[in-house]
Design an enzyme around this catalytic site. Structure first.
Site, PDB file in Angstrom:
ATOM      1  N   ASP A 284      12.059 -42.626  -3.117  1.00 49.32           N
ATOM      2  CA  ASP A 284      13.165 -43.239  -2.761  1.00 49.32           C
ATOM      3  C   ASP A 284      14.053 -43.001  -4.003  1.00 49.32           C
ATOM      4  OD1 ASP A 284      15.528 -44.475  -1.741  1.00 49.32           O
ATOM      5  OD2 ASP A 284      14.294 -45.738  -0.632  1.00 49.32           O
TER       6      ASP A 284
HETATM    7  C1  NOJ Z   1      18.050 -45.485  -1.161  1.00 49.39           C
HETATM    8  C2  NOJ Z   1      17.446 -45.711   0.197  1.00 49.39           C
HETATM    9  O1  NOJ Z   1      16.548 -46.874   0.086  1.00 49.39           O
HETATM   10  C3  NOJ Z   1      17.253 -44.719   1.106  1.00 49.39           C
HETATM   11  O2  NOJ Z   1      16.985 -45.237   2.263  1.00 49.39           O
HETATM   12  C4  NOJ Z   1      18.230 -43.559   1.056  1.00 49.39           C
HETATM   13  O3  NOJ Z   1      17.910 -42.393   2.047  1.00 49.39           O
HETATM   14  C5  NOJ Z   1      18.284 -43.378  -0.429  1.00 49.39           C
HETATM   15  N1  NOJ Z   1      18.940 -44.221  -1.194  1.00 49.39           N
HETATM   16  C6  NOJ Z   1      19.506 -42.008  -0.362  1.00 49.39           C
HETATM   17  O4  NOJ Z   1      20.689 -42.325  -0.347  1.00 49.39           O
END
Ligand code: NOJ
Length: 736
Positions: A284
């Site tokens: 993430d």
């Molecule tokens: C953080 C989020 O937790 C995740 O779900 C997302 O895909 C990414 N950012 C990218 O935007």
């Protein structure tokens, strides 16, 4: 992913370039191509493939990305979207880099790209996986036309705590429903082969137990037993893997002391070794860097080492793999084979997508694909399937089209932005139909008295008088209340589940007029609406219904569609009951048992306001004739369960028949009930249908004290109903 035709197309992209191998090539041919490419890559180029960088929030390229693309040091970019922009950056990689490896463009296409569908929690409320599949296939077609070939969806986190803002992004509290929706989403995004036109590769996230955040506070620590992981949090991921999901995302959270982005148990032992997942894992956003804040890495080098060693292939945003990768290999902390394996997984997805052959999006196709009439029609129709009728005293709904005047009141009544919910892709509020616009379009001849009444939050009641006057002047009032879209989603947890601001007081003011009204809820989480549930005549839960939301709600309010959805998550009476979920354990002193001191509260009932699986219809249904094909089976046997469902009312409508099971006595405690089957049926008045479910060992078993999956002999209670409460009962014996 099933290999299809052997079409090896070696149209080389220049002497030093990567050879293109058709995405329909066999797995072996793809692996051979990857091996030959790996043999020609420098370590820096390899690490470049493991890097994902973010474009701007509104989809633009950052200048340093062009530079890195030219140098062949950029595996993937997120947020850059649109045929024009993706083509521009892709050209830098394809025309100027040494090996001409295409960039993989990623984006959060969560419930639509430009045409926005209901939020995932709403889609799950349809209890109809085909809704999710259809919505996500439209989303995939739009996204791929805009150059996005990788979505960070589906989010398949089980959530038992509605304070957690990200509950809106998933399918609710149940692993069985969640698994069905996860598989449907993968089918929708990827089809049977994600190299096909209009398909994109999906990403099961957030691996894992992210939804178990303590206190419902986003990113918070999670402590989850291995049994609960395996029985509650894993199943939707397993379903996504079984459906062929190409990628997964490692979560932010600390899981029992090991953050998920450094967790070799979840990333390697379970995902790779047990489940044989051969796709790619991305961290993430900054999650590799955050290993330092978690306190499991002293510096960036150690953070990169831990994530790489645990099995995270690509690093999102932070750049520790790239900064420290060479040195980690040189000093022997990370074997080159680990890097090669991660690069192989990244390239595998690129080959499977057909990206080497078709690296560019087409502007003409993009223009012809986004927000088409067909997509909008799908958005409207699917949205009507996600609404849940929570209350309907004396058939308040559906409304009569002959109404001469209608008051449309509430802070969300004309909020097109909230209609498209959080995580709304490239959706625009200008495209969205608010409830007010939907009602106006439905009844062009009626007098519509609109009043905002109050804001979603804040203390002002200055608009009450106008709202009350509007209600008094009208034959009927529709009250649109709830949360604005920015009150749920990432980092948007709440400590209260009450209607925010002055909205309850607004409902009470309208109620006091004595005029008829219905409450339309818009929200990204269960709300504690005890007063409304007790006093208001009708409540329609509509979540955030998407681009066509206002039209879909109007269709439902006026009876052109039946609200046949069911809650995918329990509605508590009060935030103090949280976590509250239907598949809980019994305890030694269950409420209703023979102990005076039981597991409850002294100030409120222990039961939910609305249980999981609950939802009414404009018509009535009756279940009868519950039959099992066998009274007893062997542990490896299966049984068919049949039931008749009849529409006993006067209108056509939908019912969701739900099968639950309880293992009455086992070697470890078991939930009081667990969903094991469901089917949404549409029936005309008087029509009945025989619904059948099959229970196999996988449905009867659990993880024992040694974490083995077992089916134990004994009695199982079989329950079939139209909610997780009530219904018909029978029993089944499992005998050796
Ligand atoms: C953080 C989020 O937790 C995740 O779900 C997302 O895909 C990414 N950012 C990218 O935007």
């Amino acid at each position: 992913m099933a290999p299809c035709l052997l079409l090896l197309a070696c149209a080389g992209a220049g002497p030093a370039g990567a050879q293109t191998v058709s995405a329909t090539a066999s797995d072996q041919e793809i692996e051979n191509q990857i091996s030959s490419l790996l043999a020609r890559m420098t370590l820096a180029e390899k690490l470049g493939q493991l890097q994902q960088l973010n474009g701007t929030w509104d989809g633009d390229i950052r200048p340093e990305q062009v530079q890195r693309a030219r140098q062949g040091l950029l595996g993937s970019v997120l947020y850059v979207r649109g045929a024009k922009r993706t083509t521009e950056l892709q050209r830098a990689a394809m025309n100027e880099s040494r090996l001409k490896i295409p960039i993989l463009f990623a984006f959060d296409v969560i419930h639509g790209y430009r045409t926005i569908f209901p939020v995932p929690l709403g889609e799950a409320a349809s209890w109809d996986p085909s809704v999710v599949e259809r919505a996500d296939s439209v989303a995939a077609a739009e996204a791929s036309a805009a150059g996005v070939r990788w979505t960070f969806a589906p989010m398949v986190d089980i959530a038992r705590d509605p304070r957690w803002g990200r509950i809106v992004e998933g399918s609710g509290e149940d692993p069985f429903l969640g698994a069905a929706m996860a598989a449907a989403a993968v089918r929708g995004f990827q089809g049977t082969n994600y190299s096909s036109p209009g398909k994109i590769v999906a990403c099961a996230k957030h691996w894992v137990a992210y939804g178990a955040a303590e206190g419902g506070r986003d990113y918070n620590t999670t402590e989850v037993s291995e049994r609960t992981l395996r029985e509650i949090y894993f199943p939707p991921f397993r379903a996504a893997v079984d459906a062929g999901v190409g990628t997964a995302m490692s979560a932010f959270n600390d899981l029992d002391g090991i953050p998920c982005t450094a967790n070799s148990f979840t990333l390697t032992d379970v995902l790779r070794k047990e489940w044989h997942f051969d796709g790619m894992v991305v961290s993430d956003w900054n999650a590799v860097k955050e290993l330092m804040a978690h306190g499991v890495a002293a510096d960036g080098e150690e953070a990169a080492e831990r994530a790489l060693a645990a099995g995270v292939d690509m690093e999102m945003v932070s750049q520790f793999y790239n900064v420290y990768g060479e040195q980690l290999v040189k000093n022997g902390k990370i074997p080159l084979a680990t890097i090669d394996q991660a690069v192989r997984r990244v390239l595998r997805i690129k080959y499977r997508l057909g990206l080497f052959e078709h690296p560019y999006a087409d502007k003409g196709l993009e223009d012809a694909t986004l927000l088409t009439a067909t997509n909008l029609t799908a958005a409207r129709k699917l949205a009507t399937r996600t609404f849940v009728l929570l209350k309907n005293d004396r058939e308040t709904l559906p409304l009569n089209r002959q109404l001469k005047s209608i008051a449309v009141i509430g802070p969300l009544a004309d909020d097109a932005q909230s209609m498209i919910g959080p995580w709304n892709g490239d959706g625009r509020k200008e495209d969205a139909v608010s409830l007010l616009a939907g009602i106006r379009a439905k009844l062009p001849a009626a007098k519509i008295n609109y009043a905002r009444g109050c804001d979603v939050t804040g203390d002002s009641r200055a608009g009450f008088e106008q709202a009350v006057n509007a209600a008094e002047e009208s034959d009927f009032t529709i009250l649109a209340v709830g949360e604005s879209a920015d009150m749920s989603g990432e980092a948007h947890s709440r400590s209260s589940l009450d209607l925010p601001g002055q909205q309850l007081a607004l409902i009470q003011a309208i109620h006091a007029t004595g005029k008829p009204y219905a409450v339309v809820l818009m929200n990204g989480r269960p709300l504690s609406i005890d007063w409304v549930a007790t006093n208001s005549p009708a409540i329609l839960e509509t979540w955030f219904a998407g681009t066509q939301g206002g039209n879909a709600i109007a269709d439902t309010l006026f009876g052109d569609a039946d609200p046949g959805g069911k809650l995918p998550v329990t509605f508590p009476r009060s935030v103090g009951q949280v976590p509250i979920y239907y598949n809980h354990k019994n305890t030694g002193r269950p409420p209703g048992g023979d102990s005076e001191d039981f597991s409850g509260y002294i100030d409120i009932p222990w039961t939910p306001l609305y249980p999981f699986g609950y939802g009414l219809s404009y018509t009535q249904f009756k279940l009868s004739n519950l039959q099992l094909s066998a009274r007893h089976i062997r542990p490896d046997g299966s049984v068919t369960i049949g039931v008749a469902v009849e529409n006993t009312g006067h209108r056509a409508g939908d019912e969701v028949v739900q099968l639950y099971l309880q293992d009455v006595a086992a070697s470890v405690t078991r939930p009081v009930k667990e969903l094991k089957g469901f089917e949404r049926v549409s029936l005309r008045p008087g029509e009945s249908r025989h619904v059948e479910f099959t229970l196999a060992p996988g449905d009867l078993g659990f993880y024992d004290q040694t974490m083995r999956f077992v089916v134990e002999p004994g009695t199982f209670k079989v329950m079939v109903g139209t909610s997780s409460e009530g219904g018909l009962e029978s029993s089944l014996e499992v005998r050796q």
